[in-house]
Scaffold this motif. Structure first.
Motif, PDB file in Angstrom:
ATOM      1  N   ASN A 144     -32.173-149.019 -28.467  1.00  0.00           N
ATOM      2  CA  ASN A 144     -31.361-147.822 -28.664  1.00  0.00           C
ATOM      3  C   ASN A 144     -30.575-147.122 -27.562  1.00  0.00           C
ATOM      4  N   ARG A 145     -29.966-146.002 -27.854  1.00  0.00           N
ATOM      5  CA  ARG A 145     -29.351-145.227 -26.576  1.00  0.00           C
ATOM      6  C   ARG A 145     -30.146-144.722 -25.754  1.00  0.00           C
ATOM      7  N   GLU A 164     -21.431-147.116 -29.903  1.00  0.00           N
ATOM      8  CA  GLU A 164     -22.107-147.737 -30.816  1.00  0.00           C
ATOM      9  C   GLU A 164     -21.220-148.879 -31.333  1.00  0.00           C
ATOM     10  N   ASN A 167     -22.262-149.550 -37.830  1.00  0.00           N
ATOM     11  CA  ASN A 167     -23.229-148.414 -38.137  1.00  0.00           C
ATOM     12  C   ASN A 167     -24.397-149.106 -39.255  1.00  0.00           C
ATOM     13  N   ASP A 217     -24.842-144.393 -37.484  1.00  0.00           N
ATOM     14  CA  ASP A 217     -25.150-145.488 -36.210  1.00  0.00           C
ATOM     15  C   ASP A 217     -26.382-144.879 -35.478  1.00  0.00           C
ATOM     16  N   CYS A 221     -27.403-149.658 -35.931  1.00  0.00           N
ATOM     17  CA  CYS A 221     -26.094-150.196 -35.623  1.00  0.00           C
ATOM     18  C   CYS A 221     -26.392-151.841 -35.178  1.00  0.00           C
ATOM     19  N   TYR A 224     -25.515-151.345 -28.748  1.00  0.00           N
ATOM     20  CA  TYR A 224     -24.562-150.459 -28.063  1.00  0.00           C
ATOM     21  C   TYR A 224     -23.951-151.088 -26.765  1.00  0.00           C
TER      22      TYR A 224
END
Length: 233
Positions: A144-145, A164, A167, A217, A221, A224
């Motif tokens: 993830n981010r 992203e 979604n 998102d 999603c 990235y």
């Protein structure tokens, strides 16, 4: 209806545009290059490919496999955490859909920092969530981010862009589209026409939800797209 079908095309459009923004002659490393799929976007660059070259298309026969895999055109064969090139030897590095296949992705980031010149570009994509593929070389289901924000910053990078791909609704639709093939491989049940009708109805609903999406998102999603710059020491 295209809901759930935009994972790859969205990623490739972003990657092509990002690579086009690099100056002609930029020396770029394609880390984990596989079959050199994205060399086509690097005709204006000094392209160098690297991979560990142990995957053969069949792997351990589990999960999703490619069946064939040609790595005869690689420039460098090595572990991604120990690439035999001097410090500060690349202007850019791209690592596309590779991190989930690395036992130690953070060490790969450290190696990229070593290899990049100051102000060098690091371009990464990886899934947020993924099915088992290329097994046994599949070690993480996704990133993830916060993974990028933490580990890139800690290794001397400034994130220029982190966007992203897709979604929550798009991801669900992608997996619903897989149901017939997964059913064929893993279930004793058949996928009948009435099941197809139900599948299409669900895809229609998800398409409507995706069109009115307001930020799902952050839950899930496809993955990235990251463009980071190595900061000056």
């Amino acid at each position: 209806m295209i809901v759930g079908k935009k994972n790859q095309i969205t990623r490739e459009i972003w990657l092509e545009e990002t690579l086009k923004s690099l100056s002609p002659g930029t020396r770029i490393l394609d880390a984990g290059a596989g079959e050199l799929r994205y060399k086509k976007f690097c005709s204006h660059l000094n392209y160098v490919s690297q991979d560990f070259a142990q995957y053969d298309g069949m792997g351990d026969y589990k999960g999703l496999q490619t069946k064939t895999w040609d790595q005869t055109k690689l420039d460098i064969i090595s572990d991604i955490t120990a690439i035999p090139e001097p410090n500060n030897s690349f202007d850019a590095i791209m690592c596309i859909e590779v991190f989930e296949h690395l036992p130690e992705p953070i060490k790969a980031i450290e190696e990229f920092s070593r290899l990049l010149k100051n102000e060098g570009h690091l371009i990464i994509t990886a899934p947020f969530c993924s099915l088992t593929h290329f097994a046994p070389y599949h070690f993480y289901s996704g990133f993830n981010r916060y993974f990028y924000e933490n580990h890139l910053t800690n290794n001397g990078f400034h994130i220029e862009e982190l966007v992203e791909n897709g979604n929550y609704f798009e991801y669900l639709a992608q997996e619903i589209r897989r149901i017939p093939s997964v059913t064929e491989k893993y279930s004793r049940k058949k996928f009948f026409p009435i099941h197809y009708i139900a599948q299409q109805w669900l895809l229609w609903i998800l398409g409507k939800y995706s069109l009115s999406d307001t930020g799902s998102d952050e839950l899930l999603c496809f993955g990235y797209h990251v463009h980071a710059i190595k900061k000056k020491l």
